[in-house]
Design an enzyme around this catalytic site. Structure first.
Site, PDB file in Angstrom:
ATOM      1  N   TYR A 154       0.823  -1.219   0.000  1.00  0.00           N
ATOM      2  CA  TYR A 154       0.000   0.000   0.000  1.00  0.00           C
ATOM      3  C   TYR A 154       0.854   1.265   0.000  1.00  0.00           C
ATOM      4  CZ  TYR A 154      -4.621   2.130   0.820  1.00  0.00           C
ATOM      5  OH  TYR A 154      -5.799   2.817   0.706  1.00  0.00           O
ATOM      6  N   LYS A 161      -3.872   8.170   3.383  1.00  0.00           N
ATOM      7  CA  LYS A 161      -5.105   7.894   4.124  1.00  0.00           C
ATOM      8  C   LYS A 161      -5.000   8.396   5.562  1.00  0.00           C
ATOM      9  CE  LYS A 161      -7.705   5.804   1.041  1.00  0.00           C
ATOM     10  NZ  LYS A 161      -8.933   6.442   0.518  1.00  0.00           N
TER      11      LYS A 161
END
Length: 255
Positions: A154, A161
């Site tokens: 990720y 995020k």
């Protein structure tokens, strides 16, 4: 029978495919009585095609959330269609390929800045562009992927995020006096177009198969969409700055 969004006017971003959480949020919002408007970038025609699968016809407007000109004309475009707004769905995230897939230590700041601008700062810029339309308050709901952890593959979407989650809290602080609630839904992995753009996504998602207390279906975006619609409604009148996990309960399990 009335729906929980009767009379609400909702702007929804991020409808790319029928597998998108945003598509299911749009579908449920219409079914629950809302009047909606979709935004799309970079291919509005793709969203227009997918929008035909919604219960009722809906207009699609082009919106690049990093483009000040697009943001500047958003108020007028939304006002023409809906007259005002009661809710916003932020379902926008992007990172260049060199910011994903195990390249964390070698990613350029230019790519990191793009990920942060599109995925985090846009929550603030989109909301501020729509703020004059929310005279009676309302609800802003975004999508995150639990940023407390470092996930395989990720990479810089993780810090992006985390920035989104922090932005949500500060917006909740500053917009509460205008009766605007700001919340996020932390969804488990869904096999959407956005997910498939992450190299090694299957490895990341496989964690759910053996750690999630509730059985998790990667092919079912509706649970996350239901949470978004609930947060758009008046059923959470004093909830803001929150992150609602719709991940089968994995966030609560250590090992």
């Amino acid at each position: 029978m009335s729906g929980i969004l009767d009379g609400k006017r909702i702007l929804i971003t991020g409808v790319l495919m029928e597998s998108s959480i945003a598509f299911h949020a749009a579908k449920l919002a219409q079914e629950q009585g809302a009047e909606i408007l979709l935004t799309a970038y970079p291919r509005p025609t793709l969203t227009q095609r997918i929008a035909k699968k919604l219960p009722r016809p809906v207009k699609v407007i082009e919106l690049d959330v990093t483009n000040d000109e697009h943001l500047g004309r958003l108020e007028e475009a939304v006002s023409e269609e809906l007259g005002g707004l009661d809710g916003i769905v932020h379902s926008i995230a992007f990172a260049p390929q060199d910011a994903l897939g195990g390249n964390f230590l070698n990613t350029s700041f230019e790519s990191v800045a793009t990920a942060m601008h599109v995925s985090a700062f846009s929550l603030k810029s989109l909301t501020m562009a729509c703020l004059p339309l929310m005279q009676n308050g309302g609800s802003v709901v975004g999508l995150t992927f639990d940023a407390r952890y470092a996930w395989p593959q990720y990479d810089w979407m993780g810090p992006a995020k985390a920035a989104l989650e922090a932005t949500n809290r500060y917006m909740a602080r500053d917009l509460g006096k205008q009766n605007i609630r700001c919340n996020l839904v932390a969804a488990g992995p869904i096999g959407s177009m956005a997910a498939k753009s992450i190299p090694g996504f299957e490895e990341l998602a496989s964690v759910w198969g053996h750690r999630s207390p509730l059985e998790w279906e990667m092919t079912d975006p509706e649970p996350a969409a239901r949470a978004m619609v609930a947060l758009l409604s008046d059923w959470f009148p004093k909830t803001t700055g929150e992150i609602v996990h719709v991940d089968g309960g994995l966030h609560a399990i250590g090992a």
